[in-house]
Design an enzyme around this catalytic site. Structure first.
Site, PDB file in Angstrom:
ATOM      1  N   ARG A   6      52.841 -70.324 -33.278  1.00  9.65           N
ATOM      2  CA  ARG A   6      54.314 -70.707 -33.402  1.00  9.65           C
ATOM      3  C   ARG A   6      54.361 -70.985 -31.300  1.00  9.65           C
ATOM      4  NH1 ARG A   6      58.573 -67.350 -36.509  1.00  9.65           N
ATOM      5  NH2 ARG A   6      59.845 -67.917 -35.155  1.00  9.65           N
ATOM      6  N   LYS A  47      60.953 -61.095 -43.170  1.00 11.05           N
ATOM      7  CA  LYS A  47      61.657 -62.552 -43.398  1.00 11.05           C
ATOM      8  C   LYS A  47      62.022 -63.687 -44.258  1.00 11.05           C
ATOM      9  CE  LYS A  47      64.573 -61.973 -39.837  1.00 11.05           C
ATOM     10  NZ  LYS A  47      63.470 -61.995 -38.924  1.00 11.05           N
TER      11      LYS A  47
HETATM   12  P1  AMP Z   1      62.960 -67.304 -35.862  1.00 10.36           P
HETATM   13  O1  AMP Z   1      61.940 -68.356 -36.710  1.00 10.36           O
HETATM   14  O2  AMP Z   1      63.999 -67.188 -37.089  1.00 10.36           O
HETATM   15  O3  AMP Z   1      62.546 -66.164 -35.335  1.00 10.36           O
HETATM   16  O4  AMP Z   1      63.739 -68.382 -34.893  1.00 10.36           O
HETATM   17  C1  AMP Z   1      63.037 -68.420 -33.704  1.00 10.36           C
HETATM   18  C2  AMP Z   1      63.835 -68.777 -33.095  1.00 10.36           C
HETATM   19  O5  AMP Z   1      64.313 -69.794 -33.004  1.00 10.36           O
HETATM   20  C3  AMP Z   1      64.808 -68.139 -32.632  1.00 10.36           C
HETATM   21  O6  AMP Z   1      63.663 -67.214 -31.515  1.00 10.36           O
HETATM   22  C4  AMP Z   1      65.721 -67.930 -31.536  1.00 10.36           C
HETATM   23  O7  AMP Z   1      65.557 -68.862 -30.459  1.00 10.36           O
HETATM   24  C5  AMP Z   1      66.280 -69.313 -32.828  1.00 10.36           C
HETATM   25  N1  AMP Z   1      67.334 -68.971 -33.437  1.00 10.36           N
HETATM   26  C6  AMP Z   1      66.993 -68.827 -34.630  1.00 10.36           C
HETATM   27  N2  AMP Z   1      67.915 -68.613 -35.552  1.00 10.36           N
HETATM   28  C7  AMP Z   1      68.663 -68.245 -34.738  1.00 10.36           C
HETATM   29  C8  AMP Z   1      70.057 -67.647 -34.501  1.00 10.36           C
HETATM   30  N3  AMP Z   1      70.542 -67.197 -35.338  1.00 10.36           N
HETATM   31  N4  AMP Z   1      70.807 -67.590 -33.732  1.00 10.36           N
HETATM   32  C9  AMP Z   1      70.144 -67.527 -31.634  1.00 10.36           C
HETATM   33  N5  AMP Z   1      69.016 -68.710 -32.859  1.00 10.36           N
HETATM   34  C10 AMP Z   1      68.005 -68.154 -33.088  1.00 10.36           C
END
Ligand code: AMP
Length: 214
Positions: free
Chosen positions: A159, A12
């Protein structure tokens, strides 16, 4: 408004800026907003950090606050590509309500379909720029980000939530809390398109654009 939906590592974050560029709208990734807030030590970052580090979801009210603030900005008037923004049913309901309030609607939910084994392989080889958050596969920590011209001076880092324990938690969270959102969208009558997320970056971009009829 397009929602990109899928497991962590499905692509994504790689596809969002490409699709946004092709569609002429901005991209919004809540993960990027939250990581920048953690890096800058803001109240949002302080509220989110512990959840993120262990791979749990940040509470819905925090996410819906970020969303309401961003979607009301003039840059988002013509739509957006939302990356990882909808991860629970309350968030899907909240997004639709916020869009209704702004007189806008959801065009499609794009589901990036991929098996867990491929995700683990991708995530273990992933670094991201500590400035612009661009994800890279197979580039070492400490290397320079070369996404922006001129360079943003960013360095590639791992990360903290890409380490194996947090990845296991994130996959379990996806299964339990996020996967049911797709069926919610289908029941609700929103347009859901499924795209095979295994392939080159260009192939996947092409499949998404074709699925969207563009
Ligand atoms: P991502 O970069 O999309 O993998 O997001 C990294 C982390 O941010 C996730 O594992 C959650 O802890 C938090 N996070 C990002 N977007 C959301 C969301 N829509 N709802 C809840 N937590 C989120």
């Amino acid at each position: 408004m397009i929602v990109l939906f899928g497991k962590p590592g499905a692509g994504k974050g790689t596809q969002a800026p490409r699709l946004a560029g092709a569609l002429g709208v901005p991209a919004l990734a809540t993960g990027d907003v939250l990581r920048a807030a953690v890096r800058d030590g803001t109240p949002l970052g302080k509220a989110a950090k512990a959840f993120m580090d262990r791979g749990d979801l940040v509470p819905d009210d925090v996410i819906l606050g970020v969303l309401a603030e961003t979607l009301a900005a003039p840059a988002f008037e013509r739509g957006a590509v939302l990356d990882g923004v909808v991860r629970t049913i309350p968030q899907a309901e909240g997004l639709n309500k916020a869009l209704d309030g702004l007189g806008r609607s959801l065009d499609a939910v794009v589901f990036f379909d991929i098996a867990d084994e491929e995700l683990v392989r991708r995530i273990s080889a992933r670094t991201v720029c500590n400035v612009c958050q661009t994800p890279y596969t197979g580039r070492a920590p400490g290397e320079q980000c070369d996404r922006q011209t001129p360079s943003d001076g960013g360095q590639l880092v791992r990360r903290t939530d890409d380490e194996p324990d947090a990845v296991r938690t994130r996959l379990a969270v996806f299964r339990e809390q996020t996967a049911p959102v797709l069926a919610w969208y289908e029941r609700h009558g929103d347009r859901v398109v499924r795209v095979n997320a295994i392939g080159t970056v260009d192939e996947v971009t092409g499949r998404v654009m074709a699925a969207l009829g563009r």
